[in-house]
Design a protein around this motif. Sequence first.
Motif, PDB file in Angstrom:
ATOM      1  N   MET A 100      -2.483  86.953  41.062  1.00  8.63           N
ATOM      2  CA  MET A 100      -2.876  88.282  41.564  1.00  8.63           C
ATOM      3  C   MET A 100      -2.248  88.529  42.940  1.00  8.63           C
ATOM      4  N   ALA A 101      -2.129  87.478  43.751  1.00 12.03           N
ATOM      5  CA  ALA A 101      -1.535  87.629  45.089  1.00 12.03           C
ATOM      6  C   ALA A 101      -0.116  88.179  44.975  1.00 12.03           C
ATOM      7  N   GLY A 102       0.623  87.733  43.960  1.00 13.61           N
ATOM      8  CA  GLY A 102       2.006  88.186  43.779  1.00 13.61           C
ATOM      9  C   GLY A 102       2.090  89.672  43.514  1.00 13.61           C
ATOM     10  N   VAL A 103       1.148  90.196  42.741  1.00 17.50           N
ATOM     11  CA  VAL A 103       1.176  91.627  42.410  1.00 17.50           C
ATOM     12  C   VAL A 103       0.593  92.455  43.561  1.00 17.50           C
ATOM     13  N   LEU A 104      -0.474  91.948  44.170  1.00 15.36           N
ATOM     14  CA  LEU A 104      -1.111  92.700  45.266  1.00 15.36           C
ATOM     15  C   LEU A 104      -0.191  92.791  46.480  1.00 15.36           C
ATOM     16  N   ALA A 105       0.699  91.806  46.615  1.00 21.03           N
ATOM     17  CA  ALA A 105       1.623  91.758  47.757  1.00 21.03           C
ATOM     18  C   ALA A 105       2.437  93.039  47.886  1.00 21.03           C
ATOM     19  N   ALA A 106       2.677  93.718  46.754  1.00 27.54           N
ATOM     20  CA  ALA A 106       3.577  94.876  46.774  1.00 27.54           C
ATOM     21  C   ALA A 106       2.839  96.213  46.845  1.00 27.54           C
ATOM     22  N   GLN A 107       1.512  96.173  46.783  1.00 21.08           N
ATOM     23  CA  GLN A 107       0.763  97.438  46.697  1.00 21.08           C
ATOM     24  C   GLN A 107       0.714  98.130  48.062  1.00 21.08           C
ATOM     25  N   GLU A 132       5.329  85.595  52.512  1.00 19.70           N
ATOM     26  CA  GLU A 132       5.659  86.067  53.860  1.00 19.70           C
ATOM     27  C   GLU A 132       7.172  86.215  54.012  1.00 19.70           C
ATOM     28  N   GLN A 133       7.907  85.289  53.416  1.00 22.50           N
ATOM     29  CA  GLN A 133       9.377  85.426  53.464  1.00 22.50           C
ATOM     30  C   GLN A 133       9.839  86.700  52.759  1.00 22.50           C
ATOM     31  N   MET A 134       9.050  87.159  51.818  1.00 25.01           N
ATOM     32  CA  MET A 134       9.400  88.398  51.096  1.00 25.01           C
ATOM     33  C   MET A 134       8.947  89.637  51.875  1.00 25.01           C
ATOM     34  N   GLY A 135       8.261  89.421  52.998  1.00 23.09           N
ATOM     35  CA  GLY A 135       7.900  90.548  53.855  1.00 23.09           C
ATOM     36  C   GLY A 135       6.432  90.945  53.807  1.00 23.09           C
ATOM     37  N   VAL A 136       5.591  90.101  53.243  1.00 22.20           N
ATOM     38  CA  VAL A 136       4.166  90.413  53.118  1.00 22.20           C
ATOM     39  C   VAL A 136       3.389  89.710  54.233  1.00 22.20           C
ATOM     40  N   THR A 137       2.327  90.340  54.718  1.00 21.23           N
ATOM     41  CA  THR A 137       1.465  89.677  55.695  1.00 21.23           C
ATOM     42  C   THR A 137       0.183  89.237  54.987  1.00 21.23           C
ATOM     43  N   ILE A 138      -0.148  87.982  55.184  1.00 22.72           N
ATOM     44  CA  ILE A 138      -1.377  87.464  54.550  1.00 22.72           C
ATOM     45  C   ILE A 138      -2.218  86.766  55.610  1.00 22.72           C
ATOM     46  N   GLU A 139      -3.467  87.212  55.719  1.00 19.80           N
ATOM     47  CA  GLU A 139      -4.383  86.547  56.645  1.00 19.80           C
ATOM     48  C   GLU A 139      -5.225  85.573  55.849  1.00 19.80           C
ATOM     49  N   SER A 140      -5.422  84.382  56.409  1.00 18.00           N
ATOM     50  CA  SER A 140      -6.217  83.393  55.687  1.00 18.00           C
ATOM     51  C   SER A 140      -6.990  82.550  56.677  1.00 18.00           C
ATOM     52  N   ARG A 141      -7.855  81.724  56.124  1.00 14.85           N
ATOM     53  CA  ARG A 141      -8.623  80.796  56.951  1.00 14.85           C
ATOM     54  C   ARG A 141      -7.888  79.460  56.837  1.00 14.85           C
ATOM     55  N   ASP A 142      -6.941  79.211  57.767  1.00 20.03           N
ATOM     56  CA  ASP A 142      -6.178  77.978  57.731  1.00 20.03           C
ATOM     57  C   ASP A 142      -5.504  77.761  56.358  1.00 20.03           C
ATOM     58  N   TYR A 143      -4.824  78.807  55.894  1.00 17.69           N
ATOM     59  CA  TYR A 143      -4.082  78.767  54.622  1.00 17.69           C
ATOM     60  C   TYR A 143      -4.980  78.540  53.396  1.00 17.69           C
ATOM     61  N   LYS A 144      -6.257  78.897  53.542  1.00 17.16           N
ATOM     62  CA  LYS A 144      -7.164  78.775  52.396  1.00 17.16           C
ATOM     63  C   LYS A 144      -7.843  80.124  52.177  1.00 17.16           C
ATOM     64  N   ALA A 145      -8.421  80.317  50.986  1.00 16.46           N
ATOM     65  CA  ALA A 145      -9.137  81.561  50.690  1.00 16.46           C
ATOM     66  C   ALA A 145     -10.403  81.639  51.571  1.00 16.46           C
ATOM     67  N   ALA A 152       2.685  95.420  50.947  1.00 12.11           N
ATOM     68  CA  ALA A 152       3.927  95.822  51.622  1.00 12.11           C
ATOM     69  C   ALA A 152       4.484  97.133  51.069  1.00 12.11           C
ATOM     70  N   SER A 153       3.680  97.863  50.315  1.00  9.22           N
ATOM     71  CA  SER A 153       4.065  99.181  49.761  1.00  9.22           C
ATOM     72  C   SER A 153       5.425  99.145  49.072  1.00  9.22           C
ATOM     73  N   GLY A 154       5.641  98.126  48.287  1.00  8.00           N
ATOM     74  CA  GLY A 154       6.888  98.053  47.516  1.00  8.00           C
ATOM     75  C   GLY A 154       8.081  97.582  48.318  1.00  8.00           C
ATOM     76  N   HIS A 155       7.917  97.414  49.640  1.00  7.61           N
ATOM     77  CA  HIS A 155       9.078  97.004  50.463  1.00  7.61           C
ATOM     78  C   HIS A 155       9.181  95.484  50.517  1.00  7.61           C
ATOM     79  N   LEU A 156       9.480  94.903  49.404  1.00  6.19           N
ATOM     80  CA  LEU A 156       9.584  93.442  49.374  1.00  6.19           C
ATOM     81  C   LEU A 156      11.048  93.033  49.383  1.00  6.19           C
ATOM     82  N   ARG A 157      11.313  91.894  50.042  1.00  4.84           N
ATOM     83  CA  ARG A 157      12.676  91.357  50.045  1.00  4.84           C
ATOM     84  C   ARG A 157      12.799  90.316  48.927  1.00  4.84           C
ATOM     85  N   THR A 158      13.966  90.201  48.346  1.00  5.10           N
ATOM     86  CA  THR A 158      14.172  89.140  47.353  1.00  5.10           C
ATOM     87  C   THR A 158      14.285  87.807  48.106  1.00  5.10           C
TER      88      THR A 158
END
Length: 429
Positions: A100-107, A132-145, A152-158
């Motif tokens: 789901m993270a992969g799809v939500l990243a682009a919304q 993040e390398q693709m241009g998405v920002t993700i906030e987490s608790r020490d890299y955990k859920a 990123a509103s569709g602005h993703l980098r390959t």
Amino acid sequence: MATRMIQPAKSIQGTIVVPGDKSISHRALILSSIADGDSVIFGLSRAADINSTLHCLEGVGIQIDKQPDQTIVHGKGKFGYRVPTDILNCGNSGTTMRLMAGVLAAQSFDAVLDGDESLRRRPMRRIIDPLEQMGVTIESRDYKAPLKIRGASGHLRTIDYATGIASAQVKSCIILAGLYASGITRVTERSPSRDHTERMLLEFGVEAQFSMGGAGVRGPAELRPCTLDIPQDISAAAFFLVAALLLQESKVEFTNIGINPSRVGILDALAAMGANVHKSDVTELNSEPRAHLTAGYRKLKATTLAGSLIPKIIDELPILAVAATQTEGVTTIRDAEELRIKECDRLKAMCSNLKKMGADIRETKDGCVIKGPTPLKGTVIDSHGDHRIAMSFAVAGLIAEGETVIQDSECVEVSFPGFFEILEQSVQR
Ligand code: S3P
């Protein structure tokens, strides 16, 4: 906290119906949700993990009709999700969260993915770094859920991403995000992981490339709705296959079991142990091969399970460890440190519980060493709330002397609702 008592059995018999493949079910729901129109799914798993994916999709406004024999997903296209009004609860399911993270990243909205205590302990950096390398920002608790995904509103980098771990969840997350980027997104892996996402994309009209070393997709890609038939889950059948191999005079059969080459490591491992699992009626539907399997009792021998075989048996290692206690010789499991970060630390859970049953087993950093054969004795088993540990030790209980008590047994619902009932109906005492 529910408990289940398992009594020793003489044999196991019959045609066993197991749930639809869990990995394929997740992907069927997610890909259908971003296709343009209605997709029809036959054989979807009804397990709790799949319900987690289903509820997350409903949380972003996807309508899903669950009928007794089919599921219809009213896909709204790649940007058709609605802003969620609540967190998206992935329950116990790592696949739900990572895909789901992969799809939500682009919304074009933010979404929070959370899960139960076990999922909150599992590593998410493996998807955060590439996204993040693709241009998405993700906030987490020490890299955990919980993970807050800032779309990123569709602005993703390959990206051309080399993962240090063989993980289909990581690969699929990146490939799903790659559907939204302009150009080719590629993932290369050290050892091949399951390729259901790549195969299913073909059914949705997307030319995914895949090879033993990784996968790639050219974005932006549109998905056209389709009809999918999900084979039964070989990882669920594995418990009954091993039970039949260990109990004399047994014979079990399965129809329409998924035999994707990236999933049949269990058959290769059992063959190396001298098992006689017979495959027939091989067909392919929706790019996923399937077959009829039969198995019966066999005296097993020890083997080594390591290297590139491990990703292909990652979910079957607990039940293979149970089988190994009954083989002649020393079984070594290596290169399986990923087991420590599954629904629980599965290496620890396998070793401590098998030791308690009387097995000669030694835990190592990335596996274990099992000397067999040793008789097992019934005892109280701590499942750690992990479905595959609970089911593996239910099978161990069938060959043990005396009663085996499985604690937290309701966790089997995560992948196999009705597991204990089917087991009870199939065994003879
Ligand atoms: C899964 C991939 C595997 C597996 C899990 C399901 C999937 O996890 O253990 O049960 O559906 O992609 P990893 O990708 O983390 O190895």
